[in-house]
Structures are given as C-alpha cells and as structure tokens.
Design an enzyme around this catalytic site. Structure first.
Site, PDB file in Angstrom:
ATOM      1  N   CYS A 258      45.552  21.110  -4.570  1.00  0.00           N
ATOM      2  CA  CYS A 258      44.272  20.493  -4.926  1.00  0.00           C
ATOM      3  C   CYS A 258      43.094  21.402  -4.621  1.00  0.00           C
ATOM      4  O   CYS A 258      42.018  21.237  -5.211  1.00  0.00           O
ATOM      5  CB  CYS A 258      44.121  19.158  -4.203  1.00  0.00           C
ATOM      6  SG  CYS A 258      44.393  19.277  -2.424  1.00  0.00           S
TER       7      CYS A 258
ATOM      8  N   GLU B  95      41.997  11.561  -1.074  1.00  0.00           N
ATOM      9  CA  GLU B  95      41.930  13.008  -1.294  1.00  0.00           C
ATOM     10  C   GLU B  95      42.440  13.224  -2.703  1.00  0.00           C
ATOM     11  O   GLU B  95      43.645  13.167  -2.963  1.00  0.00           O
ATOM     12  CB  GLU B  95      42.760  13.739  -0.248  1.00  0.00           C
ATOM     13  CG  GLU B  95      42.443  15.218  -0.170  1.00  0.00           C
ATOM     14  CD  GLU B  95      43.518  16.063  -0.802  1.00  0.00           C
ATOM     15  OE1 GLU B  95      43.264  16.560  -1.925  1.00  0.00           O
ATOM     16  OE2 GLU B  95      44.581  16.219  -0.204  1.00  0.00           O
TER      17      GLU B  95
ATOM     18  N   GLY C 130      46.279  12.372  -4.345  1.00  0.00           N
ATOM     19  CA  GLY C 130      46.795  12.450  -5.702  1.00  0.00           C
ATOM     20  C   GLY C 130      45.664  12.592  -6.698  1.00  0.00           C
ATOM     21  O   GLY C 130      44.581  13.077  -6.368  1.00  0.00           O
ATOM     22  N   SER C 131      45.903  12.161  -7.901  1.00  0.00           N
ATOM     23  CA  SER C 131      44.925  12.346  -8.970  1.00  0.00           C
ATOM     24  C   SER C 131      43.745  11.399  -8.813  1.00  0.00           C
ATOM     25  O   SER C 131      43.856  10.310  -8.243  1.00  0.00           O
ATOM     26  CB  SER C 131      45.587  12.116 -10.332  1.00  0.00           C
ATOM     27  OG  SER C 131      45.824  10.733 -10.542  1.00  0.00           O
TER      28      SER C 131
ATOM     29  N   GLU D 116      40.483  14.265   6.603  1.00  0.00           N
ATOM     30  CA  GLU D 116      41.713  14.427   7.368  1.00  0.00           C
ATOM     31  C   GLU D 116      41.583  15.708   8.183  1.00  0.00           C
ATOM     32  O   GLU D 116      41.060  16.704   7.699  1.00  0.00           O
ATOM     33  CB  GLU D 116      42.926  14.511   6.445  1.00  0.00           C
ATOM     34  CG  GLU D 116      43.170  13.228   5.661  1.00  0.00           C
ATOM     35  CD  GLU D 116      44.329  13.314   4.697  1.00  0.00           C
ATOM     36  OE1 GLU D 116      44.887  12.263   4.350  1.00  0.00           O
ATOM     37  OE2 GLU D 116      44.676  14.444   4.274  1.00  0.00           O
TER      38      GLU D 116
ATOM     39  N   GLU E  42      41.588  20.096 -14.544  1.00  0.00           N
ATOM     40  CA  GLU E  42      42.396  20.702 -13.492  1.00  0.00           C
ATOM     41  C   GLU E  42      43.730  21.166 -14.079  1.00  0.00           C
ATOM     42  O   GLU E  42      44.539  20.345 -14.514  1.00  0.00           O
ATOM     43  CB  GLU E  42      42.625  19.686 -12.377  1.00  0.00           C
ATOM     44  CG  GLU E  42      43.265  20.255 -11.135  1.00  0.00           C
ATOM     45  CD  GLU E  42      43.362  19.236 -10.012  1.00  0.00           C
ATOM     46  OE1 GLU E  42      43.561  19.659  -8.860  1.00  0.00           O
ATOM     47  OE2 GLU E  42      43.247  18.027 -10.284  1.00  0.00           O
TER      48      GLU E  42
ATOM     49  N   TRP F 215      53.691  15.174  -4.192  1.00  0.00           N
ATOM     50  CA  TRP F 215      54.886  16.016  -4.190  1.00  0.00           C
ATOM     51  C   TRP F 215      54.584  17.477  -3.856  1.00  0.00           C
ATOM     52  O   TRP F 215      55.497  18.230  -3.510  1.00  0.00           O
ATOM     53  CB  TRP F 215      55.564  15.977  -5.567  1.00  0.00           C
ATOM     54  CG  TRP F 215      54.620  16.268  -6.710  1.00  0.00           C
ATOM     55  CD1 TRP F 215      53.970  15.349  -7.489  1.00  0.00           C
ATOM     56  CD2 TRP F 215      54.184  17.550  -7.170  1.00  0.00           C
ATOM     57  NE1 TRP F 215      53.168  15.977  -8.405  1.00  0.00           N
ATOM     58  CE2 TRP F 215      53.283  17.333  -8.233  1.00  0.00           C
ATOM     59  CE3 TRP F 215      54.483  18.861  -6.796  1.00  0.00           C
ATOM     60  CZ2 TRP F 215      52.659  18.380  -8.915  1.00  0.00           C
ATOM     61  CZ3 TRP F 215      53.859  19.903  -7.465  1.00  0.00           C
ATOM     62  CH2 TRP F 215      52.964  19.660  -8.518  1.00  0.00           C
ATOM     63  N   ASN F 216      53.338  17.920  -3.961  1.00  0.00           N
ATOM     64  CA  ASN F 216      53.079  19.362  -3.830  1.00  0.00           C
ATOM     65  C   ASN F 216      53.150  19.862  -2.390  1.00  0.00           C
ATOM     66  O   ASN F 216      53.419  21.031  -2.143  1.00  0.00           O
ATOM     67  CB  ASN F 216      51.749  19.752  -4.478  1.00  0.00           C
ATOM     68  CG  ASN F 216      50.569  18.993  -3.931  1.00  0.00           C
ATOM     69  OD1 ASN F 216      50.712  17.943  -3.327  1.00  0.00           O
ATOM     70  ND2 ASN F 216      49.381  19.517  -4.153  1.00  0.00           N
TER      71      ASN F 216
ATOM     72  N   LYS G 140      54.659   5.508   1.267  1.00  0.00           N
ATOM     73  CA  LYS G 140      55.385   5.737   0.023  1.00  0.00           C
ATOM     74  C   LYS G 140      55.202   7.200  -0.382  1.00  0.00           C
ATOM     75  O   LYS G 140      54.095   7.636  -0.677  1.00  0.00           O
ATOM     76  CB  LYS G 140      54.866   4.833  -1.096  1.00  0.00           C
ATOM     77  CG  LYS G 140      55.599   5.068  -2.417  1.00  0.00           C
ATOM     78  CD  LYS G 140      54.779   4.638  -3.605  1.00  0.00           C
ATOM     79  CE  LYS G 140      55.433   5.132  -4.904  1.00  0.00           C
ATOM     80  NZ  LYS G 140      55.533   6.611  -4.985  1.00  0.00           N
ATOM     81  N   PRO G 141      56.291   7.977  -0.448  1.00  0.00           N
ATOM     82  CA  PRO G 141      56.187   9.369  -0.878  1.00  0.00           C
ATOM     83  C   PRO G 141      56.285   9.487  -2.395  1.00  0.00           C
ATOM     84  O   PRO G 141      56.616   8.519  -3.094  1.00  0.00           O
ATOM     85  CB  PRO G 141      57.398  10.019  -0.206  1.00  0.00           C
ATOM     86  CG  PRO G 141      58.428   8.926  -0.231  1.00  0.00           C
ATOM     87  CD  PRO G 141      57.666   7.629  -0.036  1.00  0.00           C
ATOM     88  N   ALA G 142      56.021  10.679  -2.911  1.00  0.00           N
ATOM     89  CA  ALA G 142      56.147  10.929  -4.346  1.00  0.00           C
ATOM     90  C   ALA G 142      57.608  10.824  -4.777  1.00  0.00           C
ATOM     91  O   ALA G 142      58.513  11.245  -4.042  1.00  0.00           O
ATOM     92  CB  ALA G 142      55.603  12.309  -4.689  1.00  0.00           C
TER      93      ALA G 142
END
Length: 470
Positions: free
Chosen positions: A276, A242, A220-221, A450, A373, A143-144, A167-169
């Site tokens: 991140c 990532e 993500g996490s 990436e 984090e 989402w960020n 699939k998005p957040a």
C-alpha cells in the site's frame, strides 16, 4: 477453519490454497461462516470481562511468550508466507521479523496505558481521566503481508486489554493459522484471540452488525473500507482503516540519483509492487529525467523474477491472474498515450502470475496509472519543472498514505515535508516504516494509526471521572 474459545474447529467445507508462483495447491483449509463468527464474537465478549482486568504486565507476559515461540519458528513462518503469497524468501523473513517486533513492542506497551489527573477548578473536586479498553475488536487483514498485518493489529489490541476476532485474507490463510498456533502454545487464555476463515460477506456482516463488537480494524482497498464503515454505522463502532495508496516519489535535480534509483527499487519492486505504500508515481525534475530513467531502467533490468523459494530471486509473482491483467492494462494504456517502455512491459508466460519489472518514461497525468493504484511492478516516470508544480501534482490524489522525496537541499526538504498531504513522508528514505512510529494515512487512505504509542489510542476509551470530596 476457526480457532474459537481456545479450540480448533474443523468443518466439511474446504478451500484450496495456491502458490501464485506455480499454480500448485499447497494446502487446504476448512471454511466457516456466520454462525461460527457469532460464536467467536461471543467467546471474545466473555473473555473480555477477565482479560481487561489483568495487569498490563500479565497481558504483556502472554504476548512475550508468543514472541519467543514465533522466533523459534521463524523459518517455518517465512516459508509459509513465500509459498502462499509468493514474495522472495528474504522478504518473507523480513516480514516475520517485523511482525514479531510489533508484538514484542506492544508486550512492553501493555505496562504503559497511562491516564491523567486533571487540575480541578474547585477545591472540593478531584478530576481524573481513565483510559480503558474499548471492548471486542474485529480485525480483517490482507494477503500482501499475511503475517505482520495480523500481529500489527492483534498486538495493540491485546496490550490495551481488548479481545480479538480476526478474519484473514482468503488467499493467505496458512500464515494466520501459524500465528494462532503460536498464541495457543503461549497459553493465551481461551477466547482472547479468535480466528475465522471463510465467507467474507457472511463473516464481515456479523462483525459489522454485532453490538458486542466495539471496534473494527481493516487493511485493504478503499472501496471495501467504505463499505465496512457504512455497515458499521448502525452500531457506532470505532474504526481504524488502512486503505489504498498512490504514493508519489519526488526526485529533485540536486538529489543523489544513484541513491534515488535504489530507493525506487526498494519502494516500487518490493513484493512485486503489491504494498500500500509502494511508489506509484515517480516525479523527476526535467533536467535529470532522461538520465534518471536510463539509470533506473538499467537497475530494473538486472532484477531476477521467479519463484520466491529459489535462491537469488528479487521479484516474485503477483497474487493472481486478475492482478496480472490489471498491471498489463495499465502498461498498455500508458503506451497508447505516449509512454515509452524503457525496461520490461510484458506478461511472463508461465504457470505462475508473473509480470516483468517495468519502467515507463514520459508518463502523463492522462494515463490510468497516474490516478489508479497499479499494485504491481511498474514505475512510471513523470517530469516536472518547479517545486510548487510537483507538490500540487503529488497532492492531486484522493489517496494520502505515503510520499517520498529525494533532495540534498534542506530548505526544500522541509517545504516538501510540510506540504505533502500524506500520513507518512520519507525524505531520502524509501523505507520509513518502523514499529515505534505511527503508520496510517489521510484522505481516502484511511483513519487511525498503527505502530508506536499511537497504535494504542484506537483500542482505548477515555473516561472522565469527577470526585467531589465534600
């Protein structure tokens, strides 16, 4: 909401989308689950048979058309990001530009998927290495950066000849819908790009278990990344991850402190610290630690916090109340262990999810903020004496995504550059990310890259061919 095989699918199940700055509902989307994900994977699998055979220039032309459409809708795309993510509009516009640049870059790279001719050891043989698309790629985005993370994953996949199910957040689905509207308008063939919004567990399980999915890419996490890797093991998928970060920002006494403070502002407080590669630990050489802390605190106190749609806002909200509470816990823990708040330090009472941009002097390695984090607008300042000491402390993390160093000593810069255990290093540069360079971490910050020519590698397989002529 789903976009499958070139068509939009509406369902009766709906979820609201909220503005984190105001708490207001800004829209709703229909959600899907396992069955629709299966359909999307099947559509991608079928379309792969023809998409992979198209010349790279033809695939690139479809992507270039999507770039043209996105540029014409840039303001609309940025407004959507700010409303559902909260970041200031200027930052959202920057994200749109970055995301489009990735798509444009790979539209050109589609022409440059080169193989090799290998020198033979026998006179009657010809040896070649072909590079071919891996197959259907499943992508899960955060989402960020709800726009650029999508284009950064889809672009190299399409350029390589892969098809995609994304699939998005759940917090930021509207930006994803906007992206796929642009692909649809660009005439990308049905089934090449597919979108599924909904139940994370159901969708994720279909992606990881499907034998038709050859590649999974996730941002993500670290915890979720490990779970996806475990779930994908049975089908031996190629993985790009990532994951989390805990970036050190090292400032030596010979550095330009003004430039270093501005660098921390850019790295730490962009998107309210919800990136991140955001600075998590500011290491300042002891002789200038107090001076730097005062300088940074003054600059941070001048930042304007508020709704990202408003003029002059520097720092927007956190994504939800849970994020606010986590940041507050980190600050309280640091204060209980001797940290001194030089600026900020408090939750901002409002209808939104705001926390004051914060500077903490006297941070120590015993604090939670030293290892966890934070993902929020808090800059803890640690002090150090020697180069050897700070490198050891900076590397004492299970994460290895990004690290930063400010110094005017060329020899020291080279030493730090070589010794930091991070996939990305910025020397006197708080914003080292660029479309033509690889982005990715080491250790528990993930695998794969990436960006640039390197971003194609994870979407391609190498096939060795030996031809005997006699």
């Amino acid at each position: 909401m789903a976009y499958i095989n070139g068509e939009w699918l509406e369902t009766t199940d709906q979820e609201n989308v909220y503005n984190p700055a105001t708490g207001e509902v800004i829209g709703s989307v229909s959600i899907v689950g396992a069955n629709e994900t299966k359909e999307a994977i099947q559509a991608a699998s079928e379309s792969f048979k023809t998409w992979r055979k198209l010349p790279g220039a033809t695939r690139g032309a479809y992507m270039a058309k999507a770039v043209e459409i996105m540029r014409s809708r840039a303001d609309e795309l940025a407004n959507t990001i700010t409303k559902e993510n909260g970041k200031p509009l200027a930052d959202a516009k920057g994200e749109v530009t970055s995301g489009i640049n990735y798509l444009e870059w790979y539209a050109e790279e589609a022409k440059r998927v080169y193989g090799d001719v290998v020198p033979a050891s026998h006179e009657d043989k010809h040896l070649m290495v072909l590079r071919q698309p891996v197959g259907v790629a499943a992508a899960i985005t955060p989402w960020n950066f709800p726009f650029s993370m999508i284009t950064r994953k889809i672009a190299p996949a399409l350029a390589a000849g892969c098809t995609v199910v994304l699939k998005p957040a759940p917090a930021t689905p509207l930006s994803a819908i906007n992206v796929f509207e642009c692909f649809h308008e660009a005439g990308v063939p049905a089934g090449v790009v597919n979108l599924v919004i909904g139940d994370a567990e159901a969708i994720g399980k279909e992606m990881t278990s499907s034998t038709d999915v050859s590649k999974l890419t996730f941002t993500g996490s670290t915890a979720v990344g490990k779970m996806l890797m475990r779930d994908s093991a049975a089908t031996m998928k190629r993985m790009s991850m990532e994951l989390g970060g805990h970036a050190p920002f090292i400032i030596f006494e010979d550095a330009d402190l003004e430039a270093a403070a501005n660098g921390v502002l850019m790295s730490k407080f962009r998107n309210a610290g919800q990136t991140c590669i955001s600075t998590n630990r500011v290491y300042v050489q002891q002789s200038v630690a107090s001076e730097f802390g005062d300088l940074l605190a003054r600059k941070v106190s001048e930042l304007t916090v508020g709704d990202g749609t408003k003029e002059g806002v520097d720092v927007g909200p956190l994504i939800n109340d849970g994020a606010v509470q986590k940041v507050n816990e980190h600050v309280q823990d640091a204060c209980s262990k001797g940290g001194k708040v030089l600026s900020g330090g408090n939750i901002i009472e409002s209808d939104g999810n705001f926390f004051e941009p914060t500077v903490i002097q006297g941070a120590t390695d015993t604090m939670r903020i030293a290892t966890e984090e934070t993902f929020g607008p808090v800059a803890p300042i640690f002090s150090f004496e020697t180069t050897e000491e700070v490198i050891e402390r900076a590397n004492n993390s299970r994460y290895g995504l990004a690290g930063y160093c400010f110094t005017n000593d060329l020899s020291r810069a080279y030493e730090v550059m070589n010794e930091l255990e991070y996939g990305i290093v910025g020397i006197n540069d708080p914003t080292p990310i660029t479309v033509q360079a690889p982005f990715g971490g080491i250790k528990e910050s993930g695998t794969g890259k990436e960006g640039g020519k390197y971003g194609l590698d994870d979407y391609l397989i190498e096939k060795f061919v030996s031809i005997k002529t006699n």
